[in-house]
Design a protein around this motif. Structure first.
Motif, PDB file in Angstrom:
ATOM      1  N   GLU A  31      36.935  11.377 -20.955  1.00  0.00           N
ATOM      2  CA  GLU A  31      36.084  10.670 -21.905  1.00  0.00           C
ATOM      3  C   GLU A  31      36.931  10.156 -23.062  1.00  0.00           C
ATOM      4  OE1 GLU A  31      32.109  12.790 -22.508  1.00  0.00           O
ATOM      5  OE2 GLU A  31      33.378  14.406 -21.720  1.00  0.00           O
ATOM      6  N   SER A  32      37.049   8.842 -23.143  1.00  0.00           N
ATOM      7  CA  SER A  32      37.863   8.224 -24.180  1.00  0.00           C
ATOM      8  C   SER A  32      37.064   8.080 -25.465  1.00  0.00           C
ATOM      9  CB  SER A  32      38.343   6.848 -23.709  1.00  0.00           C
ATOM     10  OG  SER A  32      38.983   6.160 -24.760  1.00  0.00           O
ATOM     11  N   SER A  33      37.742   8.212 -26.591  1.00  0.00           N
ATOM     12  CA  SER A  33      37.085   8.017 -27.883  1.00  0.00           C
ATOM     13  C   SER A  33      36.687   6.552 -28.082  1.00  0.00           C
ATOM     14  CB  SER A  33      38.007   8.460 -29.016  1.00  0.00           C
ATOM     15  OG  SER A  33      39.224   7.740 -28.999  1.00  0.00           O
ATOM     16  N   THR A  34      37.145   5.661 -27.196  1.00  0.00           N
ATOM     17  CA  THR A  34      36.742   4.256 -27.250  1.00  0.00           C
ATOM     18  C   THR A  34      35.502   3.984 -26.405  1.00  0.00           C
ATOM     19  OG1 THR A  34      38.283   3.732 -25.451  1.00  0.00           O
ATOM     20  CG2 THR A  34      39.086   3.459 -27.699  1.00  0.00           C
ATOM     21  N   GLY A  35      34.968   5.050 -25.745  1.00  0.00           N
ATOM     22  CA  GLY A  35      33.687   4.915 -25.067  1.00  0.00           C
ATOM     23  C   GLY A  35      33.721   4.936 -23.556  1.00  0.00           C
ATOM     24  N   GLU A  36      34.884   4.746 -22.932  1.00  0.00           N
ATOM     25  CA  GLU A  36      34.954   4.746 -21.471  1.00  0.00           C
ATOM     26  C   GLU A  36      34.898   6.167 -20.920  1.00  0.00           C
ATOM     27  OE1 GLU A  36      37.680   1.212 -22.692  1.00  0.00           O
ATOM     28  OE2 GLU A  36      37.504   3.319 -23.282  1.00  0.00           O
ATOM     29  N   VAL A  37      34.311   6.286 -19.737  1.00  0.00           N
ATOM     30  CA  VAL A  37      34.278   7.555 -19.008  1.00  0.00           C
ATOM     31  C   VAL A  37      34.862   7.307 -17.621  1.00  0.00           C
ATOM     32  CG1 VAL A  37      32.824   9.359 -18.017  1.00  0.00           C
ATOM     33  CG2 VAL A  37      32.273   8.408 -20.269  1.00  0.00           C
ATOM     34  N   GLY A  38      35.773   8.175 -17.203  1.00  0.00           N
ATOM     35  CA  GLY A  38      36.388   8.039 -15.892  1.00  0.00           C
ATOM     36  C   GLY A  38      36.642   9.390 -15.262  1.00  0.00           C
ATOM     37  N   TYR A  39      37.246   9.352 -14.074  1.00  0.00           N
ATOM     38  CA  TYR A  39      37.559  10.568 -13.325  1.00  0.00           C
ATOM     39  C   TYR A  39      38.970  10.445 -12.779  1.00  0.00           C
ATOM     40  CZ  TYR A  39      32.582  11.442 -13.680  1.00  0.00           C
ATOM     41  OH  TYR A  39      31.324  11.660 -14.170  1.00  0.00           O
ATOM     42  N   GLY A  40      39.543  11.593 -12.449  1.00  0.00           N
ATOM     43  CA  GLY A  40      40.888  11.556 -11.901  1.00  0.00           C
ATOM     44  C   GLY A  40      41.487  12.940 -11.813  1.00  0.00           C
ATOM     45  N   LEU A  41      42.800  12.979 -11.863  1.00  0.00           N
ATOM     46  CA  LEU A  41      43.580  14.202 -11.693  1.00  0.00           C
ATOM     47  C   LEU A  41      44.135  14.666 -13.032  1.00  0.00           C
ATOM     48  CD1 LEU A  41      45.294  16.257  -9.930  1.00  0.00           C
ATOM     49  CD2 LEU A  41      47.049  14.466  -9.890  1.00  0.00           C
ATOM     50  N   HIS A  42      44.017  15.974 -13.311  1.00  0.00           N
ATOM     51  CA  HIS A  42      44.765  16.588 -14.411  1.00  0.00           C
ATOM     52  C   HIS A  42      45.612  17.691 -13.798  1.00  0.00           C
ATOM     53  CE1 HIS A  42      45.143  18.967 -18.346  1.00  0.00           C
ATOM     54  NE2 HIS A  42      45.886  17.873 -18.441  1.00  0.00           N
ATOM     55  N   GLU A  43      46.916  17.501 -13.831  1.00  0.00           N
ATOM     56  CA  GLU A  43      47.859  18.428 -13.193  1.00  0.00           C
ATOM     57  C   GLU A  43      48.723  19.062 -14.276  1.00  0.00           C
ATOM     58  OE1 GLU A  43      50.221  17.691  -9.299  1.00  0.00           O
ATOM     59  OE2 GLU A  43      51.548  17.029 -10.918  1.00  0.00           O
ATOM     60  N   TYR A  44      48.949  20.380 -14.140  1.00  0.00           N
ATOM     61  CA  TYR A  44      49.790  21.055 -15.130  1.00  0.00           C
ATOM     62  C   TYR A  44      50.525  22.222 -14.500  1.00  0.00           C
ATOM     63  CZ  TYR A  44      46.180  24.683 -15.300  1.00  0.00           C
ATOM     64  OH  TYR A  44      45.297  25.688 -14.959  1.00  0.00           O
ATOM     65  N   LEU A  45      51.633  22.581 -15.150  1.00  0.00           N
ATOM     66  CA  LEU A  45      52.422  23.753 -14.762  1.00  0.00           C
ATOM     67  C   LEU A  45      53.122  24.283 -15.993  1.00  0.00           C
ATOM     68  CD1 LEU A  45      53.902  25.669 -12.741  1.00  0.00           C
ATOM     69  CD2 LEU A  45      55.625  23.863 -12.502  1.00  0.00           C
ATOM     70  N   PHE A  46      52.934  25.566 -16.281  1.00  0.00           N
ATOM     71  CA  PHE A  46      53.734  26.285 -17.263  1.00  0.00           C
ATOM     72  C   PHE A  46      54.656  27.221 -16.498  1.00  0.00           C
ATOM     73  CE2 PHE A  46      50.091  25.359 -20.100  1.00  0.00           C
ATOM     74  CZ  PHE A  46      50.778  24.882 -21.211  1.00  0.00           C
ATOM     75  N   LEU A  47      55.966  27.064 -16.678  1.00  0.00           N
ATOM     76  CA  LEU A  47      56.933  27.912 -16.001  1.00  0.00           C
ATOM     77  C   LEU A  47      57.965  28.357 -17.025  1.00  0.00           C
ATOM     78  CD1 LEU A  47      57.549  28.980 -13.135  1.00  0.00           C
ATOM     79  CD2 LEU A  47      59.123  27.064 -12.861  1.00  0.00           C
ATOM     80  N   GLY A  48      57.887  29.632 -17.430  1.00  0.00           N
ATOM     81  CA  GLY A  48      58.792  30.117 -18.452  1.00  0.00           C
ATOM     82  C   GLY A  48      58.212  29.947 -19.844  1.00  0.00           C
ATOM     83  N   PRO A  49      59.064  30.101 -20.882  1.00  0.00           N
ATOM     84  CA  PRO A  49      58.581  30.037 -22.264  1.00  0.00           C
ATOM     85  C   PRO A  49      58.131  28.632 -22.651  1.00  0.00           C
ATOM     86  CG  PRO A  49      60.766  31.065 -22.117  1.00  0.00           C
ATOM     87  CD  PRO A  49      60.494  30.435 -20.798  1.00  0.00           C
TER      88      PRO A  49
END
Length: 365
Positions: A334-352
């Motif tokens: 959800e963008s603060s400019t009003g658009e709504v979309g869908y997709g991928l959110h990918e993350y990795l924490f490895l170490g500090p």
């Protein structure tokens, strides 16, 4: 080692196409796709890779539905690089950079598919990814990214699920180059240092007439290895719009390294700063069973034999201790400019990572 590709004018070195331009064991060439219904009802992640200097080609399909984590995977000896089949898996390029077909034939693990991918934006060349550590090149890769829509049929335990492009969307990438693959190598001088990076955060966001492609990779102190933020329009006549240096605020689930939600900011965007709020709908731990992670028995490029096909079925609640590492999430943007979309959110924490309070390899704040 002549193959079908040798009849096309695509040679880069004085060798048949079967041979890569480097003899580095870690050279690879991969497809990645994901599929979702713009909701949290199910999430599927698929991939296929070739490892020419390990003589391996492998593929996987991961289904996350409810608490189920189901994987079908296959590996075989690599021959003709134009042959993109591995056991029940097949990928066909119907229209380069725009339309592809992914097939998983029926099998004993109850998961099959016959799906057509169609790009929603032009395929976009992401920044070159290069990391050298103690003289050794660990990463030297290129990647194209694209958001798109799916059509076809998905079969799960005898249920036929129609896949229509009005709501079934996803992202894909094609990457190639050098990164760690196959059986683990002796760590040597790198034993006490992170092998890859401390934070990886990636989000291709699909809106009605454009997509935003966001990447941040950081070391423990926040120093960036790479970042990018670009708006790519569905209309190929419009040039991509770079959005400046992106910033991230990830909300960490207490007692874990897992992200509940996020805000991604673009303070230098042309036309004015804006934020995108990220809400996770369903997550898939793609490092478990697929080859992306640390499983001792199955890693991308690991020699399994002339042909091996396997299934893995886990429950993300009952088997919670097994789920760690890189996570792909279907997300609402959800963008603060009003658009709504869908997709991928990918993350990795490895170490500090100082900003988020991690101080060792796998501690939690």
């Amino acid at each position: 080692m002549l193959s079908a590709a040798d009849d096309y004018p695509i040679h880069q070195i004085a060798e048949p196409v079967r041979y890569a331009g480097t003899s580095d064991r870690n050279f690879y060439d991969r497809y990645y796709f994901n599929l979702h219904a713009s909701s949290g009802e199910l999430f599927m992640v698929m991939g296929m890779g070739q490892y020419p200097n390990l003589a391996v080609q492998d593929a996987f399909c991961l289904l996350r539905r409810g608490t189920e984590h189901r994987v079908v995977r296959a590996s075989r000896e690599l021959g003709d690089r134009m042959d993109t089949t591995v056991g029940p898996f097949r990928i066909e390029v119907l229209e380069p950079l725009h339309r592809l077909r992914f097939v998983l034939e029926p099998n004993e693990w109850g998961l099959a598919a016959d799906l057509i991918w169609e790009g929603a934006i032009p395929a976009f060349e992401e920044p070159r990814h290069h990391i050298r550590l103690h003289g050794r090149v660990l990463f030297d890769t290129m990647r194209l990214a694209q958001t798109g829509r799916w059509s076809g049929i998905l079969h799960v335990d005898g249920e036929d699920i129609p896949v229509t492009p009005d709501r079934w969307k996803g992202t894909r990438d094609r990457s190639w180059g050098v990164r760690p693959v196959g059986e683990p190598e002796p760590a040597g001088i790198r034993a006490d240092q992170p092998l890859f990076f401390n934070l990886w955060n990636y989000a291709p966001m699909q809106f009605d007439d454009h997509s935003i492609l966001y990447i941040v990779q950081e070391w423990a102190d926040g120093q960036r290895v790479m970042d990018e933020a670009v708006r790519v329009w569905a209309d190929p006549a419009r040039e991509p719009e770079w959005l400046g240096r992106p910033e991230h605020e990830l909300s960490i689930r207490p007692g874990t390294r897992e992200v509940d939600s996020a805000v991604i900011s673009f303070p230098q965007a042309p036309g004015g700063a804006f934020d995108v709020r990220v809400t996770h709908l369903l997550e898939a731990h793609i490092g478990i069973g697929t080859g992306y992670g640390f499983d001792a028995d199955w890693r991308h490029g690991m020699w399994q034999g002339p042909l091996v096909v396997q299934g893995v079925s886990l429950d993300v609640e009952a088997d919670r201790d097994r789920f760690f590492g890189i996570v792909d999430c279907v997300a609402r943007f959800e963008s603060s400019t009003g658009e709504v979309g869908y997709g991928l959110h990918e993350y990795l924490f490895l170490g500090p990572h100082e900003k988020y309070g991690f101080t060792s390899f796998m501690d939690v704040p």
